[in-house]
Design an enzyme around this catalytic site. Structure first.
Site, PDB file in Angstrom:
ATOM      1  N   SER A 160       0.627  -1.256   0.119  1.00 28.21           N
ATOM      2  CA  SER A 160       0.182  -0.129  -0.153  1.00 28.21           C
ATOM      3  C   SER A 160       0.786   1.274  -0.056  1.00 28.21           C
ATOM      4  O   SER A 160       1.744   1.444  -0.941  1.00 28.21           O
ATOM      5  CB  SER A 160      -0.922  -0.229   1.085  1.00 28.21           C
ATOM      6  OG  SER A 160      -1.968   0.911   1.143  1.00 28.21           O
ATOM      7  N   ASP A 245      -9.668  -3.826  -5.259  1.00 30.79           N
ATOM      8  CA  ASP A 245      -9.053  -3.319  -4.041  1.00 30.79           C
ATOM      9  C   ASP A 245     -10.077  -2.440  -3.616  1.00 30.79           C
ATOM     10  O   ASP A 245     -10.835  -1.609  -4.287  1.00 30.79           O
ATOM     11  CB  ASP A 245      -7.963  -2.692  -4.636  1.00 30.79           C
ATOM     12  CG  ASP A 245      -7.164  -2.094  -3.550  1.00 30.79           C
ATOM     13  OD1 ASP A 245      -7.412  -1.479  -2.626  1.00 30.79           O
ATOM     14  OD2 ASP A 245      -6.085  -2.234  -3.471  1.00 30.79           O
ATOM     15  N   HIS A 286      -7.703  -5.141  -0.715  1.00 29.43           N
ATOM     16  CA  HIS A 286      -6.325  -4.454  -0.485  1.00 29.43           C
ATOM     17  C   HIS A 286      -5.620  -5.358   0.631  1.00 29.43           C
ATOM     18  O   HIS A 286      -4.224  -5.751   0.358  1.00 29.43           O
ATOM     19  CB  HIS A 286      -6.809  -3.254   0.171  1.00 29.43           C
ATOM     20  CG  HIS A 286      -5.555  -2.440   0.309  1.00 29.43           C
ATOM     21  ND1 HIS A 286      -5.011  -1.885  -0.830  1.00 29.43           N
ATOM     22  CD2 HIS A 286      -5.041  -1.683   1.177  1.00 29.43           C
ATOM     23  CE1 HIS A 286      -4.011  -0.988  -0.490  1.00 29.43           C
ATOM     24  NE2 HIS A 286      -4.001  -0.907   0.709  1.00 29.43           N
TER      25      HIS A 286
END
Ligand SMILES: *[C@@H]1O[C@H](CO)[C@@H](O)[C@H](O)[C@H]1NC(C)=O
Ligand SMILES: *[C@@H]1O[C@H](CO)[C@@H](O)[C@H](O)[C@H]1NC(C)=O
Ligand SMILES: *[C@@H]1O[C@H](CO)[C@@H](O)[C@H](O)[C@H]1NC(C)=O
Ligand SMILES: *[C@@H]1O[C@H](CO)[C@@H](O)[C@H](O)[C@H]1NC(C)=O
Length: 363
Positions: A160, A245, A286
């Site tokens: 991320s 995501d 995610h």
């Protein structure tokens, strides 16, 4: 779209929690100097000083060396370059510590291999503060770990925001590029996310922190990062991302936020899980990037070959059929990350609706 829906559910739950907890309901000016210091005692000195700078072209640090070094968790098994293993620095994402992000996931698996020697970063304030400060921890850790590992080149695995932090470190601390063989960026948002503005609206501003506002699509930080070739890889880079995501969007095809160009011809592979697996309906969230079997396959492949990871060398059909990488309890990682992220966002005192200024070295 289901992913947007689950994002709103997260926000809804977060605001429910917020209304019953003593968090600041009103955004206030952040104090950039408030960082909770982590305090690992890493007493080994690097082969050459890496602070206040390793190369004259490196940006200056604003954080002191004790704090920068204290954020690096070096497991007791670390070999300091004495064996054949490649040191690997694991960089976490927004709102979650490395202990939760990596320790029961890819750090554990990497630690069981005969080729990788993982360490990880616990960023003060869980990477919710100014991304430029967080990037200082990444830049320092890369040069420090190379310096205490007989100047071995190392790998970096990010999740991320960790991708942004690392790319920022490469761009403004060029000495780091010299000691890195690979970046494997999981679910990165190199172009921010169009969902961040939903958190940083006036109504939801009590959830907005510097790092979240900096991850808005089109933020000053993202614009600065991508300028002058920052949208191209600096080291051989393997990206892994998913169009389902729920945090980073868009994450599809060449306009995916995770997608990096290769203007320096260092070698880049961009791997969207739906494309690689030939299943456009595949759902990988995610957090899924932290235990996905294909992501693990790419990490292994990148670290054991020159250049980026290549799906052509992997048993894609088998990897795409696995719920989690062998040895990781995906559901446990998923739950721990989600709970920790919402708690840390709510409890952060570093709230703002104003993007921090871009540092003068980056202008
Ligand atoms: C910092 O030191 C205190 C006191 O020794 C300890 O309780 C705490 O866990 C340490 N924090 C980190 C991140 O190592
Ligand atoms: C961010 O994305 C949203 C949604 O696609 C768009 O409306 C907005 O204009 C974008 N912001 C910038 C600064 O590009
Ligand atoms: C991503 O792009 C592919 C090919 O253009 C398309 O079939 C798919 O529906 C897109 N997925 C999303 C989530 O937009
Ligand atoms: C990155 O995001 C900006 C702002 O939303 C957008 O204008 C631009 O097209 C995006 N870049 C890529 C390569 O998708």
């Amino acid at each position: 779209m289901a992913s947007i829906k689950s994002f709103f559910i997260t926000i809804f739950l977060a605001s429910r929690l917020a209304s019953s907890s003593p968090v600041m309901a009103v955004p206030h000016r952040r104090n950039a100097n408030v960082v909770t210091a982590t305090n690992e005692t890493n007493t080994v000195e690097p082969s050459v000083p890496v602070f206040p700078r390793k190369a004259s072209t490196d940006a200056p640090y604003s954080v002191n060396e004790e704090a920068l070094r204290g954020a690096i968790h070096i497991p007791s098994t670390f070999e300091y370059g004495s064996g054949s293993k490649t040191p690997v620095v694991l960089v976490p994402g927004t709102a979650v510590s490395s202990d939760i992000t990596w320790a029961n996931g890819f750090a554990k698996l990497l630690g069981q291999t005969d080729y990788a020697d993982p360490v990880w970063l616990n960023i003060p304030g869980d990477s919710l503060g100014d991304i430029q400060i967080t990037a200082e921890y990444v830049a320092y850790a890369i040069n420090y770990i190379a310096g205490v590992s007989k100047d071995k080149k190392l790998g970096v695995v990010s999740w991320s925001q960790g991708g942004i932090n690392t790319q920022w470190a490469f761009k403004y601390w060029p000495s780091t590029v010299e000691v890195v063989t690979d970046l494997i960026a999981l679910a990165a948002d190199f172009n921010g996310t169009v969902l961040a503005p939903l958190i940083c609206s006036p109504l939801t501003g009590f959830l907005c922190t510097p790092a979240i506002i900096q991850q808005e699509n089109g933020s000053n930080l993202i614009t600065a990062l991508r300028s002058n070739g920052g949208d191209s890889a600096f080291v051989p880079t393997t990206t892994f991302y998913s169009d389902s995501d729920e945090i980073v969007q868009p994450q599809n095809g060449t306009s995916a936020s995770a997608y990096l160009l290769d203007g320096r011809s260092v070698g880049v592979t961009n791997n969207q899980v739906q494309t690689v697996c030939g299943d456009k309906n595949m759902v990988v969230l995610h957090e899924g990037a932290l235990y996905n079997a294909l992501a693990w396959g790419l990490i292994q492949d990148a670290l054991t070959h020159d250049g980026p990871g290549q799906v052509s060398r992997l048993d894609v059909a088998s990897l795409c059929n696995q719920e989690s990488a062998p040895g990781i309890d995906g559901l446990a990682v998923e739950a721990a990350v989600a709970v920790s992220a919402s708690t840390n966002i709510l409890e952060s005192e570093d709230k703002t609706l104003e993007e921090p200024a871009v540092a003068s070295y980056a202008l």
